[in-house]
Each structure stands twice: as structure tokens, then as C-alpha cells.
Write a protein that holds these residues in place. Sequence first.
Motif, PDB file in Angstrom:
ATOM      1  N   SER A  26     -10.861   4.677   5.569  1.00 34.30           N
ATOM      2  CA  SER A  26     -11.664   5.830   5.122  1.00 34.30           C
ATOM      3  C   SER A  26     -10.785   7.047   4.837  1.00 34.30           C
ATOM      4  O   SER A  26     -11.179   8.197   5.123  1.00 34.30           O
ATOM      5  CB  SER A  26     -12.729   6.183   6.161  1.00 34.30           C
TER       6      SER A  26
ATOM      7  N   LYS B 200      -6.725   2.501  -2.759  1.00 34.50           N
ATOM      8  CA  LYS B 200      -7.989   1.778  -2.576  1.00 34.50           C
ATOM      9  C   LYS B 200      -8.054   1.157  -1.185  1.00 34.50           C
ATOM     10  O   LYS B 200      -9.092   1.219  -0.506  1.00 34.50           O
ATOM     11  CB  LYS B 200      -8.134   0.696  -3.638  1.00 34.50           C
ATOM     12  N   GLY B 201      -6.939   0.547  -0.753  1.00 34.26           N
ATOM     13  CA  GLY B 201      -6.918  -0.095   0.559  1.00 34.26           C
ATOM     14  C   GLY B 201      -7.121   0.882   1.697  1.00 34.26           C
ATOM     15  O   GLY B 201      -7.873   0.605   2.641  1.00 34.26           O
TER      16      GLY B 201
ATOM     17  N   TRP C 225       0.838  -1.199   0.000  1.00 38.25           N
ATOM     18  CA  TRP C 225       0.000   0.000   0.000  1.00 38.25           C
ATOM     19  C   TRP C 225       0.871   1.246   0.000  1.00 38.25           C
ATOM     20  O   TRP C 225       0.463   2.282  -0.516  1.00 38.25           O
ATOM     21  CB  TRP C 225      -0.926   0.009   1.218  1.00 38.25           C
TER      22      TRP C 225
ATOM     23  N   ASP D  61      -8.888   9.273   1.988  1.00 41.50           N
ATOM     24  CA  ASP D  61      -8.774   9.595   0.566  1.00 41.50           C
ATOM     25  C   ASP D  61      -7.393  10.157   0.298  1.00 41.50           C
ATOM     26  O   ASP D  61      -6.996  11.167   0.881  1.00 41.50           O
ATOM     27  CB  ASP D  61      -9.826  10.628   0.153  1.00 41.50           C
TER      28      ASP D  61
ATOM     29  N   LYS E 176      -8.650   3.728   1.536  1.00 41.78           N
ATOM     30  CA  LYS E 176     -10.035   4.200   1.474  1.00 41.78           C
ATOM     31  C   LYS E 176     -10.981   3.165   2.070  1.00 41.78           C
ATOM     32  O   LYS E 176     -11.870   3.502   2.875  1.00 41.78           O
ATOM     33  CB  LYS E 176     -10.410   4.487   0.022  1.00 41.78           C
ATOM     34  N   ASP E 177     -10.806   1.910   1.691  1.00 43.34           N
ATOM     35  CA  ASP E 177     -11.716   0.858   2.148  1.00 43.34           C
ATOM     36  C   ASP E 177     -11.547   0.547   3.639  1.00 43.34           C
ATOM     37  O   ASP E 177     -12.531   0.341   4.353  1.00 43.34           O
ATOM     38  CB  ASP E 177     -11.485  -0.430   1.337  1.00 43.34           C
ATOM     39  N   ARG E 178     -10.299   0.504   4.125  1.00 44.30           N
ATOM     40  CA  ARG E 178     -10.047   0.073   5.492  1.00 44.30           C
ATOM     41  C   ARG E 178     -10.001   1.232   6.492  1.00 44.30           C
ATOM     42  O   ARG E 178     -10.453   1.081   7.626  1.00 44.30           O
ATOM     43  CB  ARG E 178      -8.727  -0.698   5.546  1.00 44.30           C
TER      44      ARG E 178
END
Length: 229
Positions: free
Chosen positions: A225, A218-219, A200, A227, A221-223
Motif C-alpha cells: 500500500s 505496482k508491486g 521492484w 504509492d 502499491k499492491d503488496r
Amino acid sequence: MNANPNVAKVASLVSETSRATILTVLLDGRFHTASELAYMAGIKPQTASFHLAKMVEAKVVCFQKQGRHRYYGIQNHEVAQVMESFLSLAPAVEIKSLRQSSEDKAIRHARTCYDHIAGNLGVQLTDYLINNGVLLEESNGFTVTEKGEDFFKTFQIDIEMVKKKKRSFSHKCLDWSERRFHLAGALGNALLERLLELNWVQRIPKTRAIKVTPIGKKGLKDRFSIDVS
């Protein structure tokens, strides 16, 4: 009286510009040769070797021998924490070129502070962990909650193994660029190592700035939050 006169000795080491620059470079958590440090500090290799010998003697810097070369690094995380604190007090460096501006932006966005994540990314990660009940902020550090133990387990960080390391577990480190605290200690290091393992984030050569990869954006953002532009 409990004053320690050796404090003045350590303070005098970092008061010299070249030594302070070398120590700041070593906040990347990596080991460098005297020639590399001389180049980054803008001094002669002989001068760098002189300064490094002083800092090794004071146990601020350590070295490892590999063949004919010596590789120097910061002695421990306590030294790194002191240097980061000094940086938070120091006036900002005057930006005189586009290159300096780009490097300054990268350092402020995400960097290593010895062996954990600092900069805006480090603070955002810490904020997420606090705001979501993973960490409980206290006066001298952070405590992992029951919810936090589950969180780190699912993120494949073994809390019990991290606690067994002979160092501070989860202390607060004042971020010089954000002027706020980020997670340091063994847990902060475990988080950095996990993000590197997942690809990451990646280290950038010759700087302690780190970059977030496309999969990392992406990781995060997904894990977490977060940006990342």
C-alpha cells in the motif's frame, strides 16, 4: 570501571572528514577500490590508501583481494549502524547545485544502509509491517508475529533460514533523513534482497540511492500500500 579506551580510537577515525566521507560512501554495502573511494571523497588515491589502512587496522573496514586490486567495504553491520546514527546527529549538508539537490532527493527517497533499505521507502515499508501486524515494535527491535510469519512466507522470505544467520535478526536502525526507525538486521537484508530479486528496486551506480522500477511501483502499491511517485 568498564570504560574501553579503544572507543576513543574508533571515534577519532570517523572524526576526520575524508575518512567519514569514505565510510558514508561504503554504506552502499558494496566494495570499492581505493581509487574509486578517493574520487568520491575528493582526495588523492595515496591519501585514500593511507586512511583505508588506518580503518582496516581498527577493524572498521575490511578488504578483498582480486588480482592486483584491493576492494574495500565496511567491516560489518554494527559499523554501518553507528555511521547511520552519526548521520542522524550531523547537520544537513548545504546544497549548492542542482546536481547536489537531485542526489540529495534520491538518497532521502530510497537508499541502502549497508545491506537493508533506508530513507522514506525504508520507513514506509517498516510502518506498513507494524501497522498490519506483521511486526511488533519493541524497545530494542522488532518481533515477527504469527501473522508476520505467514506474510513473509507468501512473500517468499524464509524466516527460519534468516534467523540462522549469525547476526542480529530484526533490529531498529535510526534513519538519519527521516529521523525515525526502519527495519535492519538479517530480516531487513532479506527484504532488500527479495525486492531486488523481484526487480521492484534497482541499485544505482556510484551512489547508495536505489530506484523503484515501474513494476516495483505496482508491486509496492499492491503488496505494501505504498504509492511511489
